[in-house]
Structure formats: C-alpha cells, structure tokens
Design a protein around this motif. Structure first.
Motif, PDB file in Angstrom:
ATOM      1  N   LEU A   7     -41.811 -35.295  45.363  1.00 41.22           N
ATOM      2  CA  LEU A   7     -40.395 -35.562  45.592  1.00 41.22           C
ATOM      3  C   LEU A   7     -39.586 -35.253  44.332  1.00 41.22           C
ATOM      4  O   LEU A   7     -39.998 -35.585  43.218  1.00 41.22           O
ATOM      5  N   ASN A   8     -38.417 -34.615  44.538  1.00 40.14           N
ATOM      6  CA  ASN A   8     -37.445 -34.461  43.453  1.00 40.14           C
ATOM      7  C   ASN A   8     -36.705 -35.774  43.296  1.00 40.14           C
ATOM      8  O   ASN A   8     -36.145 -36.280  44.268  1.00 40.14           O
ATOM      9  N   MET A   9     -36.666 -36.319  42.091  1.00 38.61           N
ATOM     10  CA  MET A   9     -35.914 -37.555  41.882  1.00 38.61           C
ATOM     11  C   MET A   9     -35.080 -37.465  40.610  1.00 38.61           C
ATOM     12  O   MET A   9     -35.573 -37.057  39.558  1.00 38.61           O
ATOM     13  N   GLY A  10     -33.829 -37.850  40.742  1.00 37.79           N
ATOM     14  CA  GLY A  10     -32.954 -37.903  39.586  1.00 37.79           C
ATOM     15  C   GLY A  10     -33.024 -39.257  38.909  1.00 37.79           C
ATOM     16  O   GLY A  10     -33.399 -40.264  39.531  1.00 37.79           O
ATOM     17  N   LYS A  11     -32.670 -39.277  37.651  1.00 41.89           N
ATOM     18  CA  LYS A  11     -32.650 -40.533  36.905  1.00 41.89           C
ATOM     19  C   LYS A  11     -31.736 -41.536  37.604  1.00 41.89           C
ATOM     20  O   LYS A  11     -30.611 -41.217  37.973  1.00 41.89           O
ATOM     21  N   GLY A  12     -32.237 -42.757  37.812  1.00 40.31           N
ATOM     22  CA  GLY A  12     -31.462 -43.800  38.454  1.00 40.31           C
ATOM     23  C   GLY A  12     -31.660 -43.910  39.953  1.00 40.31           C
ATOM     24  O   GLY A  12     -31.206 -44.876  40.572  1.00 40.31           O
ATOM     25  N   GLU A  13     -32.338 -42.927  40.544  1.00 42.22           N
ATOM     26  CA  GLU A  13     -32.585 -43.000  41.985  1.00 42.22           C
ATOM     27  C   GLU A  13     -33.657 -44.039  42.292  1.00 42.22           C
ATOM     28  O   GLU A  13     -34.572 -44.265  41.486  1.00 42.22           O
ATOM     29  N   VAL A  14     -33.534 -44.645  43.471  1.00 42.41           N
ATOM     30  CA  VAL A  14     -34.505 -45.651  43.903  1.00 42.41           C
ATOM     31  C   VAL A  14     -35.260 -45.128  45.125  1.00 42.41           C
ATOM     32  O   VAL A  14     -34.661 -44.583  46.056  1.00 42.41           O
ATOM     33  N   LEU A  15     -36.561 -45.322  45.116  1.00 42.10           N
ATOM     34  CA  LEU A  15     -37.438 -44.886  46.191  1.00 42.10           C
ATOM     35  C   LEU A  15     -38.071 -46.111  46.838  1.00 42.10           C
ATOM     36  O   LEU A  15     -38.515 -47.031  46.152  1.00 42.10           O
ATOM     37  N   GLU A  16     -38.098 -46.104  48.156  1.00 45.40           N
ATOM     38  CA  GLU A  16     -38.756 -47.180  48.903  1.00 45.40           C
ATOM     39  C   GLU A  16     -40.150 -46.714  49.315  1.00 45.40           C
ATOM     40  O   GLU A  16     -40.317 -45.632  49.874  1.00 45.40           O
ATOM     41  N   ILE A  17     -41.145 -47.532  48.997  1.00 41.51           N
ATOM     42  CA  ILE A  17     -42.540 -47.210  49.323  1.00 41.51           C
ATOM     43  C   ILE A  17     -43.089 -48.338  50.186  1.00 41.51           C
ATOM     44  O   ILE A  17     -43.046 -49.502  49.774  1.00 41.51           O
ATOM     45  N   SER A  18     -43.597 -48.006  51.368  1.00 42.99           N
ATOM     46  CA  SER A  18     -44.090 -49.065  52.249  1.00 42.99           C
ATOM     47  C   SER A  18     -45.481 -48.743  52.786  1.00 42.99           C
ATOM     48  O   SER A  18     -45.880 -47.583  52.883  1.00 42.99           O
ATOM     49  N   ASN A  19     -46.189 -49.805  53.125  1.00 45.87           N
ATOM     50  CA  ASN A  19     -47.510 -49.717  53.728  1.00 45.87           C
ATOM     51  C   ASN A  19     -47.346 -49.891  55.240  1.00 45.87           C
ATOM     52  O   ASN A  19     -47.005 -50.977  55.708  1.00 45.87           O
ATOM     53  N   PRO A  20     -47.592 -48.834  56.037  1.00 45.71           N
ATOM     54  CA  PRO A  20     -47.374 -48.929  57.477  1.00 45.71           C
ATOM     55  C   PRO A  20     -48.488 -49.671  58.216  1.00 45.71           C
ATOM     56  O   PRO A  20     -48.361 -49.936  59.413  1.00 45.71           O
ATOM     57  N   TYR A  21     -49.558 -49.989  57.508  1.00 41.31           N
ATOM     58  CA  TYR A  21     -50.693 -50.673  58.136  1.00 41.31           C
ATOM     59  C   TYR A  21     -50.546 -52.184  57.932  1.00 41.31           C
ATOM     60  O   TYR A  21     -50.527 -52.667  56.806  1.00 41.31           O
ATOM     61  N   GLN A  22     -50.452 -52.916  59.010  1.00 41.69           N
ATOM     62  CA  GLN A  22     -50.184 -54.347  58.929  1.00 41.69           C
ATOM     63  C   GLN A  22     -51.328 -55.145  58.307  1.00 41.69           C
ATOM     64  O   GLN A  22     -51.104 -56.160  57.640  1.00 41.69           O
ATOM     65  N   ASN A  23     -52.563 -54.704  58.519  1.00 37.80           N
ATOM     66  CA  ASN A  23     -53.722 -55.523  58.140  1.00 37.80           C
ATOM     67  C   ASN A  23     -54.570 -54.938  57.018  1.00 37.80           C
ATOM     68  O   ASN A  23     -55.622 -55.480  56.694  1.00 37.80           O
ATOM     69  N   ASP A  24     -54.139 -53.819  56.446  1.00 34.89           N
ATOM     70  CA  ASP A  24     -54.960 -53.150  55.432  1.00 34.89           C
ATOM     71  C   ASP A  24     -54.163 -52.889  54.163  1.00 34.89           C
ATOM     72  O   ASP A  24     -52.987 -52.522  54.221  1.00 34.89           O
ATOM     73  N   ILE A  25     -54.815 -53.043  53.031  1.00 36.46           N
ATOM     74  CA  ILE A  25     -54.233 -52.654  51.746  1.00 36.46           C
ATOM     75  C   ILE A  25     -54.359 -51.138  51.599  1.00 36.46           C
ATOM     76  O   ILE A  25     -55.386 -50.553  51.959  1.00 36.46           O
ATOM     77  N   VAL A  26     -53.301 -50.494  51.111  1.00 34.85           N
ATOM     78  CA  VAL A  26     -53.379 -49.058  50.818  1.00 34.85           C
ATOM     79  C   VAL A  26     -53.363 -48.864  49.304  1.00 34.85           C
ATOM     80  O   VAL A  26     -52.766 -49.653  48.563  1.00 34.85           O
ATOM     81  N   ASN A  27     -54.017 -47.804  48.869  1.00 32.34           N
ATOM     82  CA  ASN A  27     -54.090 -47.467  47.450  1.00 32.34           C
ATOM     83  C   ASN A  27     -53.641 -46.016  47.272  1.00 32.34           C
ATOM     84  O   ASN A  27     -54.042 -45.137  48.038  1.00 32.34           O
ATOM     85  N   TYR A  28     -52.780 -45.778  46.283  1.00 33.80           N
ATOM     86  CA  TYR A  28     -52.309 -44.414  46.025  1.00 33.80           C
ATOM     87  C   TYR A  28     -52.121 -44.218  44.523  1.00 33.80           C
ATOM     88  O   TYR A  28     -51.965 -45.176  43.759  1.00 33.80           O
ATOM     89  N   ILE A  29     -52.157 -42.958  44.132  1.00 28.31           N
ATOM     90  CA  ILE A  29     -51.885 -42.575  42.752  1.00 28.31           C
ATOM     91  C   ILE A  29     -50.514 -41.922  42.716  1.00 28.31           C
ATOM     92  O   ILE A  29     -50.170 -41.112  43.583  1.00 28.31           O
TER      93      ILE A  29
END
Length: 228
Positions: free
Chosen positions: A96-118
């Motif tokens: 993703l292209n992101m400018g300084k000051g921009e906010v990104l929303e990150i969500s886990n769509p799985y209700q019962n599982d932990i997700v891991n990302y780099i």
C-alpha cells in the motif's frame, strides 16, 4: 565466517507491545519502543511481527511517506485505506502507498482464530502504482528462493523460500550498492556465517551475493533487496 558488514536483530530483543487485541514485536524503533541500536536500516524503517485476536480491529498511523507491505503468515487480514478495502490471505502480499499521517485500519475477519502477519515499511517519495495493482500471489517451492515482488516501479524486491535441512541457495544482488535484509519466518538458517533462528532479522550491505543454508526442515526465509 563473517566477511561482510552486517547487523543481526535477534527475535528476543525486539520491542513488545501487548493489548487485549494485539501483540506486536518490533524489530526497529516503533511508537513507544526505542532502543539506540534499533534505528532504521536505510529506507527500511519498519519490520513488525503482529498478531490480532479474532474479530478485532487495530490501527496503524504512518509516520513516513512509504510503501507498507503486508504478508499474512497464518490466516488473513482485511485492510481499509482511504475508504478502500483490501483482503489479504496467506499466500498473498499486499503493498500500500501511504502518506505521512495517514491511518490504516487492520482487522481480523476470523472470529475464533488469531491471525499473524509481517509488516514492512520502506520510505519512498514516489508512488507509481495503485494499491489495486500491488496484490501479489505466490506459492512457495521447496528448496527454491522465489521472487514474490520484482517490479521496476517499486524500490525493492521481495523473495521467499521454504527449505529442507542442509539445502543451500545463493541470492545474487542486482547491485552491490543495494541493501539486503532477511527475516526468518520459521526454522533456522546460516546466512553468510551468521546463525539465524525464527523471527530473527539480518541486515547486510556492500555485498554482491548472499549464501543461505537451512539448518532445519521446512525452514522459511524472507529476503528484501532495497535501493532500486
């Protein structure tokens, strides 16, 4: 034998942020975590290993004009940037292209599982591609280092591989002036004479090629070449 200049970032020396929603390990200084030995490596200023609990949302405030790279390790994540939604699953990488000051929303769509990302962040003042063009699919091949992202419009190349014990590969840099950063997802490697374990990072510079040897079965490595 270590013949090239480099720096190891050990997994157990990373900064830890933990809430009821998120567990984040930061290789470089990030938000409230600061260590004088964890300054950015050239344009690579962010390398976070994040886990989000089921059905929850976290937010990322971008501190630099940059390309943000998201790679799910288990499960998948939903991203919302500038009102646009992006779904990223295991076997995909979203930039993703992101400018300084921009906010990104990150969500886990799985209700019962932990997700891991780099998440990697690379400083750049030039955005030449739309986010919709920057979803990359890949399949790891046993004992091969595959190119996931190699686009002349982007200032980096991303490769990854899964290896059996004692398998070796040589990564050839496009230019010795570029910078090499590797992050171990799983298992153990010897890289240019340095012993590396899961979630360790290694920065190398002034180098034309890099020798990697897996020391365990199903060892997984990521490689970033930066400075195009």
């Amino acid at each position: 034998m270590q013949s090239n200049p480099g720096k190891i970032y050990l997994a157990d020396q990373r900064g830890l942020t933990e809430t009821s929603v998120l567990r984040r390990y930061s290789t470089f200084n990030f938000e409230k975590y600061y260590n004088e030995h964890k300054e950015p490596f050239g344009d690579l200023f962010l390398c976070n290993d994040e886990s989000v609990v089921g059905g929850k949302i976290t937010f990322f405030l971008c501190k630099e004009d940059s390309l943000q790279i998201f790679m799910p390790i288990t499960g998948g994540i939903d991203l919302v940037a500038n009102g646009k939604e992006f779904a990223v699953e295991t076997g995909q990488v979203q930039v993703l292209n992101m400018g300084k000051g921009e906010v990104l929303e990150i969500s886990n769509p799985y209700q019962n599982d932990i997700v891991n990302y780099i998440q990697f962040g690379i400083k750049t003042g030039m955005f030449l591609m739309r986010a919709s063009e920057m979803l990359f699919d890949f399949d790891l091949e046993k004992n091969h280092l595959i190119e996931i992202i190699a686009n002349p419009k982007l200032p980096f190349k991303l490769s990854a591989g899964i290896f059996a014990a004692r398998e070796e590969v040589i990564y050839k840099m496009q230019s010795p002036n570029h910078q090499f950063y590797t992050f171990i997802i799983d298992g153990a490697f010897e890289i240019e004479g340095r012993l590396m374990h899961a979630r360790d990072g290694l920065a190398l510079w002034d180098i034309g090629q890099v020798e990697l040897e897996a020391l365990s079965n199903n060892a997984i490595v990521l490689v970033l070449e930066i400075g195009f």
